[in-house]
Enzyme design. Structure first.
Site, mmCIF file in Angstrom:
data_model
loop_
_atom_site.group_PDB
_atom_site.id
_atom_site.type_symbol
_atom_site.label_atom_id
_atom_site.label_comp_id
_atom_site.label_asym_id
_atom_site.label_seq_id
_atom_site.Cartn_x
_atom_site.Cartn_y
_atom_site.Cartn_z
ATOM 1 N N CYS A 1 39.150 24.837 -7.233
ATOM 2 C CA CYS A 1 39.940 25.948 -6.682
ATOM 3 C C CYS A 1 39.061 26.851 -5.809
ATOM 4 O O CYS A 1 38.128 27.481 -6.313
ATOM 5 C CB CYS A 1 40.555 26.733 -7.843
ATOM 6 S SG CYS A 1 41.252 28.338 -7.419
ATOM 7 N N CYS B 1 38.965 30.488 -6.831
ATOM 8 C CA CYS B 1 38.232 30.588 -8.100
ATOM 9 C C CYS B 1 36.729 30.597 -7.842
ATOM 10 O O CYS B 1 35.984 31.348 -8.488
ATOM 11 C CB CYS B 1 38.570 29.416 -9.020
ATOM 12 S SG CYS B 1 40.297 29.319 -9.520
#
Length: 102
Positions: free
Chosen positions: A28, A31
Protein backbone atom coordinates in the site's frame (compact mmCIF):
# COMPACT_ATOMS: atom_id res chain seq x y z
CA UNK A 1 6.08 -0.28 18.34
CA UNK A 2 4.38 -3.67 18.47
CA UNK A 3 3.25 -5.84 15.54
CA UNK A 4 0.01 -7.44 16.70
CA UNK A 5 -1.18 -9.77 13.94
CA UNK A 6 -1.49 -12.65 16.40
CA UNK A 7 -1.96 -10.83 19.69
CA UNK A 8 -4.65 -8.18 19.21
CA UNK A 9 -6.69 -9.17 22.25
CA UNK A 10 -3.79 -8.96 24.72
CA UNK A 11 -2.11 -5.89 23.23
CA UNK A 12 -5.21 -3.79 22.47
CA UNK A 13 -8.48 -5.07 23.94
CA UNK A 14 -7.00 -5.93 27.35
CA UNK A 15 -4.77 -2.85 27.52
CA UNK A 16 -5.61 -0.15 30.04
CA UNK A 17 -5.07 3.33 28.65
CA UNK A 18 -4.67 4.55 25.09
CA UNK A 19 -3.63 2.30 22.23
CA UNK A 20 -3.41 3.36 18.60
CA UNK A 21 -3.36 0.77 15.83
CA UNK A 22 -2.17 1.32 12.26
CA UNK A 23 -3.89 -1.14 9.90
CA UNK A 24 -1.60 -1.39 6.86
CA UNK A 25 -0.09 -3.62 4.16
CA UNK A 26 3.39 -3.61 2.60
CA UNK A 27 2.04 -3.11 -0.95
CA UNK A 28 0.00 0.00 0.00
CA UNK A 29 1.59 3.27 -1.17
CA UNK A 30 -0.14 5.55 1.36
CA UNK A 31 0.75 3.02 4.10
CA UNK A 32 4.42 3.27 3.14
CA UNK A 33 4.24 7.06 3.40
CA UNK A 34 2.40 6.94 6.74
CA UNK A 35 4.66 4.29 8.33
CA UNK A 36 7.58 6.61 9.22
CA UNK A 37 5.20 9.28 10.55
CA UNK A 38 3.50 6.71 12.78
CA UNK A 39 6.86 5.39 13.97
CA UNK A 40 8.16 8.87 14.79
CA UNK A 41 4.99 9.62 16.76
CA UNK A 42 5.53 6.42 18.76
CA UNK A 43 8.92 7.73 19.90
CA UNK A 44 7.55 11.00 21.31
CA UNK A 45 4.19 9.89 22.77
CA UNK A 46 5.00 7.83 25.84
CA UNK A 47 1.41 7.92 27.11
CA UNK A 48 0.08 5.98 24.11
CA UNK A 49 0.81 2.38 23.09
CA UNK A 50 1.53 2.19 19.34
CA UNK A 51 0.73 -0.99 17.41
CA UNK A 52 0.72 -2.05 13.77
CA UNK A 53 -1.45 -4.73 12.19
CA UNK A 54 -0.53 -5.97 8.71
CA UNK A 55 -3.92 -6.81 7.19
CA UNK A 56 -2.31 -9.41 4.90
CA UNK A 57 -1.07 -11.34 7.95
CA UNK A 58 -4.29 -10.90 9.97
CA UNK A 59 -5.08 -14.54 10.68
CA UNK A 60 -7.60 -13.61 13.40
CA UNK A 61 -9.52 -11.49 10.83
CA UNK A 62 -9.47 -8.52 13.23
CA UNK A 63 -9.58 -5.95 10.43
CA UNK A 64 -12.78 -7.44 9.01
CA UNK A 65 -14.37 -7.73 12.46
CA UNK A 66 -13.64 -4.03 13.06
CA UNK A 67 -14.96 -3.01 9.64
CA UNK A 68 -11.62 -1.87 8.24
CA UNK A 69 -12.38 -1.63 4.53
CA UNK A 70 -9.43 0.42 3.29
CA UNK A 71 -5.91 1.10 4.39
CA UNK A 72 -4.23 2.81 5.98
CA UNK A 73 -6.79 2.97 8.76
CA UNK A 74 -5.76 4.24 12.17
CA UNK A 75 -7.92 3.42 15.20
CA UNK A 76 -7.48 4.89 18.67
CA UNK A 77 -8.64 2.71 21.56
CA UNK A 78 -9.07 3.59 25.23
CA UNK A 79 -9.24 0.69 27.69
CA UNK A 80 -9.92 -1.66 24.76
CA UNK A 81 -12.82 0.37 23.34
CA UNK A 82 -12.64 2.24 20.05
CA UNK A 83 -12.64 6.02 20.51
CA UNK A 84 -12.19 7.12 16.92
CA UNK A 85 -10.73 6.18 13.58
CA UNK A 86 -9.14 7.80 10.57
CA UNK A 87 -9.21 6.30 7.09
CA UNK A 88 -6.36 7.23 4.79
CA UNK A 89 -3.00 8.93 5.03
CA UNK A 90 -2.30 11.48 7.77
CA UNK A 91 0.61 13.87 7.87
CA UNK A 92 2.41 14.47 11.18
CA UNK A 93 0.20 17.39 12.24
CA UNK A 94 -2.97 15.44 11.45
CA UNK A 95 -1.76 12.44 13.45
CA UNK A 96 -0.89 14.64 16.45
CA UNK A 97 -4.36 16.19 16.28
CA UNK A 98 -5.96 12.74 15.95
CA UNK A 99 -4.14 11.51 19.06
CA UNK A 100 -4.76 14.62 21.16
CA UNK A 101 -7.49 15.47 23.67
CA UNK A 102 -8.30 11.98 24.86
Amino acid sequence: MINIENNFKNEVLNNKGLTVVDFWAPWCGPCKMFGPIFENASKINNDIKFCKLNVDDDKEDISRKLGVMSIPTTILFKDGQELKRNIGFMDEDSLIEFLGDN
